[in-house]
Design a protein around this motif. Structure first.
Motif, PDB file in Angstrom:
ATOM      1  N   HIS A  29       0.816  -1.221   0.000  1.00 55.84           N
ATOM      2  CA  HIS A  29       0.000   0.000   0.000  1.00 55.84           C
ATOM      3  C   HIS A  29       0.850   1.273   0.000  1.00 55.84           C
ATOM      4  O   HIS A  29       0.499   2.261  -0.655  1.00 55.84           O
ATOM      5  CB  HIS A  29      -0.923  -0.027   1.224  1.00 55.84           C
ATOM      6  CG  HIS A  29      -1.535   1.286   1.561  1.00 55.84           C
ATOM      7  ND1 HIS A  29      -2.525   1.869   0.801  1.00 55.84           N
ATOM      8  CD2 HIS A  29      -1.291   2.155   2.581  1.00 55.84           C
ATOM      9  CE1 HIS A  29      -2.877   3.026   1.349  1.00 55.84           C
ATOM     10  NE2 HIS A  29      -2.139   3.228   2.423  1.00 55.84           N
ATOM     11  N   SER A  59      -6.504   1.976   0.144  1.00 60.71           N
ATOM     12  CA  SER A  59      -6.985   1.853   1.527  1.00 60.71           C
ATOM     13  C   SER A  59      -8.394   2.404   1.661  1.00 60.71           C
ATOM     14  O   SER A  59      -9.324   1.676   2.016  1.00 60.71           O
ATOM     15  CB  SER A  59      -6.048   2.594   2.478  1.00 60.71           C
ATOM     16  OG  SER A  59      -5.843   3.927   2.013  1.00 60.71           O
ATOM     17  N   HIS A 119       3.335   9.675   4.791  1.00 61.27           N
ATOM     18  CA  HIS A 119       2.408   8.548   4.776  1.00 61.27           C
ATOM     19  C   HIS A 119       3.159   7.253   5.068  1.00 61.27           C
ATOM     20  O   HIS A 119       2.724   6.427   5.866  1.00 61.27           O
ATOM     21  CB  HIS A 119       1.725   8.488   3.400  1.00 61.27           C
ATOM     22  CG  HIS A 119       0.874   7.289   3.203  1.00 61.27           C
ATOM     23  ND1 HIS A 119       1.238   6.247   2.374  1.00 61.27           N
ATOM     24  CD2 HIS A 119      -0.338   6.947   3.725  1.00 61.27           C
ATOM     25  CE1 HIS A 119       0.280   5.331   2.396  1.00 61.27           C
ATOM     26  NE2 HIS A 119      -0.680   5.724   3.202  1.00 61.27           N
ATOM     27  N   HIS A 123       2.847   4.528   8.194  1.00 61.07           N
ATOM     28  CA  HIS A 123       2.691   3.074   8.063  1.00 61.07           C
ATOM     29  C   HIS A 123       3.831   2.318   8.735  1.00 61.07           C
ATOM     30  O   HIS A 123       3.646   1.172   9.149  1.00 61.07           O
ATOM     31  CB  HIS A 123       2.545   2.682   6.596  1.00 61.07           C
ATOM     32  CG  HIS A 123       1.134   2.853   6.119  1.00 61.07           C
ATOM     33  ND1 HIS A 123       0.163   1.879   6.297  1.00 61.07           N
ATOM     34  CD2 HIS A 123       0.505   3.890   5.534  1.00 61.07           C
ATOM     35  CE1 HIS A 123      -0.987   2.319   5.810  1.00 61.07           C
ATOM     36  NE2 HIS A 123      -0.821   3.534   5.344  1.00 61.07           N
TER      37      HIS A 123
HETATM   38 FE   LIG Z   1      -2.310   4.612   4.106  1.00 61.14          FE
END
Ligand SMILES: [Fe+2]
Length: 379
Positions: A29, A59, A119, A123
């Motif tokens: 992702h 997502s 981002h 994660h």
């Molecule tokens: Fe994300």
């Protein structure tokens, strides 16, 4: 990639609950983010490695199209971990020369690249959070890493600090922004908030203090709990923080280093907003608002403000006055989650160090406690 290194392919496959994602999915992702919002949108002639990944690794961006349901991420035995690593390599191979060719003229691209980096950092923390939960439900009590970082105990005795009150500035300060500085859209606009005189704890609440609350029947006294919190305790039979094995001083806790004896001086961790709120009420104090927290972190010496545990605040996660989400699909990043959640401030031992700042607004639903969450009191 380094976070995933101590794990087997089987470890990377498991989705232990709907809130958590498989490590394999995180790896895919985060690279999907660069593919979708940068290469796919701005690189002429770019061809995806696999068209299906657009759907599998989306997502929550409705602006990008349909997505595979979150609770079913663990069912994706294909693509294999090896295929996902090839996907990451494919994006890296295309991304780096493309980015170099862009230079720094295009502010929209620079902003998206910074968003992609931040981002990915989010994660990185989520991977540690999710893999901790995944390993915790295995009766073999696996060890992720013998040297995994644990939330540190405070070094100073607890005191009540008294920051100034009145009108204070809240939000990320763009006037003193340097190149490469970053904030999410939910930290803007900077605005004033009115703080009534308050005090805030110099450090986080400890396991020893939380154990006193438990020994005093904290989980059995409805008068200490919000109605939804009391329902949550009853419905789930809650009697201790998430990773405690037992509910007395000799209890063990599950950590990324496996099972360890409960460290009484360590900050109590993996508690829900409901637990933080009930504990605060039991002490005769309360949780700080997010505005009190931010002003205190900027003006008085808070220990464990960053790098230990995220700290629940009493503030509902709402837009700041004049908030406007970023344009395009990335505008779905924060704004659409502004209901039913509470703000957490600071950063945790699992947060990449360069990711923490005083204006940062993390947010979760009040019953969630698999994140690295803790308690700082105010009154
Ligand atoms: Fe994300």
């Amino acid at each position: 990639m380094q976070i995933a290194k101590p794990l087997s392919a089987e470890d990377c496959q498991v989705q232990a609950m709907a809130d958590a994602s498989p490590i394999k999915w995180h790896l895919a992702h985060t690279t999907w983010f660069f593919e979708t919002f940068l290469l796919g949108a701005h690189s002429r002639g770019y061809k995806p490695l696999n068209e299906a990944y657009k759907y599998l690794f989306n997502s929550y961006y409705n602006g990008v199209g349909d997505k595979h349901p979150r609770p079913e991420r663990g069912l994706l035995s294909r693509p294999s971990l090896e295929d996902v690593l090839d996907y990451r390599a494919y994006i890296d191979t295309h991304f780096e020369p493309w980015l170099t060719a862009q230079g720094t003229e295009r502010n929209d691209i620079v902003d998206l690249v910074l968003l992609g980096f931040n981002h990915e950092q989010q994660h990185q923390e989520l991977m540690l959070t999710d893999l901790k939960y995944m390993l915790s439900v295995n009766p073999l009590t696996p060890i992720y890493a013998h040297n995994a970082a644990l939330p540190l105990s405070a070094t100073q005795a607890m005191t009540w600090l008294k920051p100034s009150a009145g009108l204070v500035d809240i939000g990320f300060d763009q006037t003193s922004r340097n190149a490469g500085d970053f904030c999410f859209d939910n930290e803007l606009p900077r605005h004033q908030a009115l703080l009534h005189p308050y005090q805030i704890a110099s450090r986080l609440a400890t396991n020893a203090e939380y154990l006193e609350f438990m020994n005093d029947g904290g989980y059995r006294d409805h008068a200490l709990w919000l109605a939804d919190g009391w329902d949550w305790v009853q419905r789930n039979g809650i009697s201790s923080p998430l990773y405690w094995r037992g509910n007395e001083a000799g209890a063990k806790t599950f950590t990324l280093r496996g099972e360890l004896p409960l460290d009484l001086s360590a900050p109590v961790s993996h508690v829900s907003f409901f637990e933080a709120d009930a504990f605060a009420r039991w002490t005769g104090a309360r949780l700080p608002t997010e505005f009190e927290w931010e002003h205190a972190a900027a003006s008085v010496p808070l220990e464990q403000a960053h790098g230990a545990l995220w700290q629940w605040t009493a503030s509902a996660y709402l837009p700041y006055p004049g908030f406007s989400p970023a344009r395009g699909a990335v505008g779905e990043y924060n704004g659409k989650f502004m209901n039913g959640q509470y703000v957490l401030r600071g950063s945790s031992v699992a947060t990449p160090v360069s990711h923490g700042r005083n204006s940062y607004r993390n947010f979760f639903q009040p019953d969630k406690r698999w994140q690295f969450t803790g308690i700082r009191l105010a009154k």
